[in-house]
Write an enzyme that holds these catalytic residues in place. Sequence first.
Site, PDB file in Angstrom:
ATOM      1  CG  ASN A 155      -0.451  -0.107   2.480  1.00  0.00           C
ATOM      2  OD1 ASN A 155       0.524  -0.815   2.662  1.00  0.00           O
ATOM      3  ND2 ASN A 155      -0.999   0.601   3.429  1.00  0.00           N
ATOM      4  CD  GLU A 253       5.193  -0.784  12.731  1.00  0.00           C
ATOM      5  OE1 GLU A 253       4.006  -0.530  13.024  1.00  0.00           O
ATOM      6  OE2 GLU A 253       6.147  -0.268  13.298  1.00  0.00           O
ATOM      7  CB  CYS A 287      -1.972  -0.108   8.490  1.00  0.00           C
ATOM      8  SG  CYS A 287      -0.794   1.247   8.626  1.00  0.00           S
ATOM      9  CD  GLU A 465       9.210  -0.535  11.156  1.00  0.00           C
ATOM     10  OE1 GLU A 465       8.513   0.174  10.421  1.00  0.00           O
ATOM     11  OE2 GLU A 465       9.727  -1.597  10.771  1.00  0.00           O
TER      12      GLU A 465
HETATM   13  P1  NAD Z   1       0.313  -9.401   3.535  1.00  0.00           P
HETATM   14  O1  NAD Z   1       0.459  -9.811   4.958  1.00  0.00           O
HETATM   15  O2  NAD Z   1      -0.493 -10.262   2.640  1.00  0.00           O
HETATM   16  O3  NAD Z   1       1.735  -9.270   2.835  1.00  0.00           O
HETATM   17  C1  NAD Z   1       2.744  -8.418   3.350  1.00  0.00           C
HETATM   18  C2  NAD Z   1       4.090  -8.909   2.850  1.00  0.00           C
HETATM   19  O4  NAD Z   1       4.344 -10.200   3.442  1.00  0.00           O
HETATM   20  C3  NAD Z   1       4.152  -9.124   1.340  1.00  0.00           C
HETATM   21  O5  NAD Z   1       5.429  -8.749   0.866  1.00  0.00           O
HETATM   22  C4  NAD Z   1       3.927 -10.618   1.210  1.00  0.00           C
HETATM   23  O6  NAD Z   1       4.445 -11.164   0.006  1.00  0.00           O
HETATM   24  C5  NAD Z   1       4.693 -11.127   2.426  1.00  0.00           C
HETATM   25  N1  NAD Z   1       4.291 -12.476   2.868  1.00  0.00           N
HETATM   26  C6  NAD Z   1       3.118 -13.114   2.647  1.00  0.00           C
HETATM   27  N2  NAD Z   1       3.155 -14.354   3.213  1.00  0.00           N
HETATM   28  C7  NAD Z   1       4.369 -14.481   3.798  1.00  0.00           C
HETATM   29  C8  NAD Z   1       5.000 -15.522   4.547  1.00  0.00           C
HETATM   30  N3  NAD Z   1       4.382 -16.682   4.815  1.00  0.00           N
HETATM   31  N4  NAD Z   1       6.247 -15.305   5.014  1.00  0.00           N
HETATM   32  C9  NAD Z   1       6.882 -14.129   4.786  1.00  0.00           C
HETATM   33  N5  NAD Z   1       6.343 -13.119   4.063  1.00  0.00           N
HETATM   34  C10 NAD Z   1       5.090 -13.293   3.583  1.00  0.00           C
HETATM   35  O7  NAD Z   1      -0.258  -7.910   3.540  1.00  0.00           O
HETATM   36  P2  NAD Z   1      -0.664  -7.010   2.302  1.00  0.00           P
HETATM   37  O8  NAD Z   1      -1.989  -7.488   1.779  1.00  0.00           O
HETATM   38  O9  NAD Z   1       0.485  -6.886   1.372  1.00  0.00           O
HETATM   39  O10 NAD Z   1      -0.854  -5.585   3.010  1.00  0.00           O
HETATM   40  C11 NAD Z   1      -2.015  -5.207   3.660  1.00  0.00           C
HETATM   41  C12 NAD Z   1      -1.888  -5.392   5.161  1.00  0.00           C
HETATM   42  O11 NAD Z   1      -0.749  -4.681   5.633  1.00  0.00           O
HETATM   43  C13 NAD Z   1      -3.057  -4.808   5.907  1.00  0.00           C
HETATM   44  O12 NAD Z   1      -3.467  -5.701   6.915  1.00  0.00           O
HETATM   45  C14 NAD Z   1      -2.507  -3.548   6.523  1.00  0.00           C
HETATM   46  O13 NAD Z   1      -3.168  -3.122   7.688  1.00  0.00           O
HETATM   47  C15 NAD Z   1      -1.095  -3.932   6.796  1.00  0.00           C
HETATM   48  N6  NAD Z   1      -0.242  -2.732   6.923  1.00  0.00           N
HETATM   49  C16 NAD Z   1       0.226  -2.380   8.163  1.00  0.00           C
HETATM   50  C17 NAD Z   1       0.981  -1.223   8.320  1.00  0.00           C
HETATM   51  C18 NAD Z   1       1.505  -0.802   9.685  1.00  0.00           C
HETATM   52  O14 NAD Z   1       2.440  -0.017   9.728  1.00  0.00           O
HETATM   53  N7  NAD Z   1       0.945  -1.274  10.763  1.00  0.00           N
HETATM   54  C19 NAD Z   1       1.282  -0.438   7.218  1.00  0.00           C
HETATM   55  C20 NAD Z   1       0.796  -0.818   5.981  1.00  0.00           C
HETATM   56  C21 NAD Z   1       0.031  -1.980   5.839  1.00  0.00           C
END
Ligand code: NAD
Length: 496
Positions: A155, A253, A287, A465
């Site tokens: 995002n 995060e 998020c 962070e």
């Molecule tokens: P996601 O958890 O599907 O993926 C995040 C990253 O993790 C991607 O690069 C993905 O390829 C990787 N990933 C997926 N499975 C994995 C595994 N088994 N092992 C290691 N890496 C793996 O999330 P998304 O759909 O890309 O992003 C949306 C989510 O991110 C939402 O829940 C949002 O709230 C969260 N988010 C949090 C913050 C924060 O700072 N708290 C900021 C932005 C987004």
Amino acid sequence: MDQTITTQDKIYIGGEWRRGRGADIASHFPADGSLNAVLPGASQEDVDLAIERGQDAAHDPKWRKLLPHERATILYRISDGIARHADRISHVQTRDTGKTLTETRALAMSASGTFRYMAAALETMEDTLTPSRGNYLTMSVYEPLGVTAGITPWNSPIASDAQKVAPALAAGNAVLLKPSSWSPLVCLELARVVEEAGLPAGLFSTLPGAGAIVGDRLVTHPAIRKVSFTGGTETGRDIARKAADKLMPVSLELGGKSPTIVFADADLDVACAGVMFGVFSSTGQSCIAGSRLFVERSIYDTFVAKLVAATERLRVGHPFEAATQVAPLIRPKHRAEVEAHVERARADGGKILTGGERPAGAAYADGTYYRPTIIEGLDNASRLCRDEVFGPVLAVLPFDNEDDLICQSNDNSYGLASGIYTSDFPKAWRVARALDTGTVWINTYKQFSIATPFGGTKDSGLGREKGRDGIRAWMAQKSLYCDLSQAPHPWAKGAL
Ligand code: NAD
């Protein structure tokens, strides 16, 4: 305006541009579905190669022995490089994610600021002389961990990439970055800047690829000494379990379902603008989206009517148009998920006050657009108020008094952020201290400073962070005792 994008067919592994040996990753422009690029993703062998090169580079005296101010010079150059290439970086990120150009430019400048801040923090970071309990000099010092990894979501890629890469390098580590397969392109722009800035080869790699292959290898490989992850809560939990097995520090995060609160004494224009910005900017793909709105009952009808009218005036449009406020969602699959949340809310008895559908018209036909949506009539225990939608969907609820409000706000598995609108400062302070979230905004929302730590409570994550201490989270603390007496230990008396 030139809206084309160069086809990129190599990724940056261990200081070299190489074809990834993993599955191809396609990037599409969300505004019309056109193909941006097909990128050969990283394979497990590519991850292993990046780790091997990272280990060599991290332990090379040429890097290891650089003094902090010398390391900082490279980070300043990366910061300057991002600023210099901000137009290109934001263009690529808009093509890759569908975010407005205004927003992606701000994200690029934020990434540049992150490198600059971490360089300054590094130059001024102090080790600590600790109080001695004898004739000793005692110190606490911080040292690099070795090879580390950052895993980021789709995002806000360039900003979240910088939040991991900058402190990791400042701390003296090598860092391997795995972006989401839904936004694989912009990290390659970061790699170009890093290379141009003269960072020794091997200290940084970009590994776009599947989470289950590339991400998993990074988390489980014995040589990786820390993972900083931003993404969904379930993925974060899985990573935490695997990290526990190798006793590796992780920072997480994660997701959110953040409450925004409007008291009857708030400036209603300020509150209305803040609520809309909080949930509908970035098309709700944030998020920290303020996706649960609590409005004091005495102004509920007036405020909600004002909010609905203003929301209907928001400009939904093409990400390259300067006037656009709400751009497309990232992918058709994601829009289908957002639509499913809204349909569930409808089935649960929710009343759609505005939105709840795709915008009509030829201009929207090929893009993944969705209208900003406001839903009332559901209580705080409903699925809409519990599940993270990650789209432009707001649930509105009334509250009766401060106790009721705090109880409802905190009754959620997430604890990332919250917002309060009121003109009564002592009340704002009281409520802010009672809310169980990592960040609280008062009379504003979604404002950030790299100098201020960020992170969540409960299902929203672990660790913080940013901020000066952000670098220390990427370091190993070591305690040093140095005897000043130069006399044999008294315990050995008579034995010498
Ligand atoms: P996601 O958890 O599907 O993926 C995040 C990253 O993790 C991607 O690069 C993905 O390829 C990787 N990933 C997926 N499975 C994995 C595994 N088994 N092992 C290691 N890496 C793996 O999330 P998304 O759909 O890309 O992003 C949306 C989510 O991110 C939402 O829940 C949002 O709230 C969260 N988010 C949090 C913050 C924060 O700072 N708290 C900021 C932005 C987004």
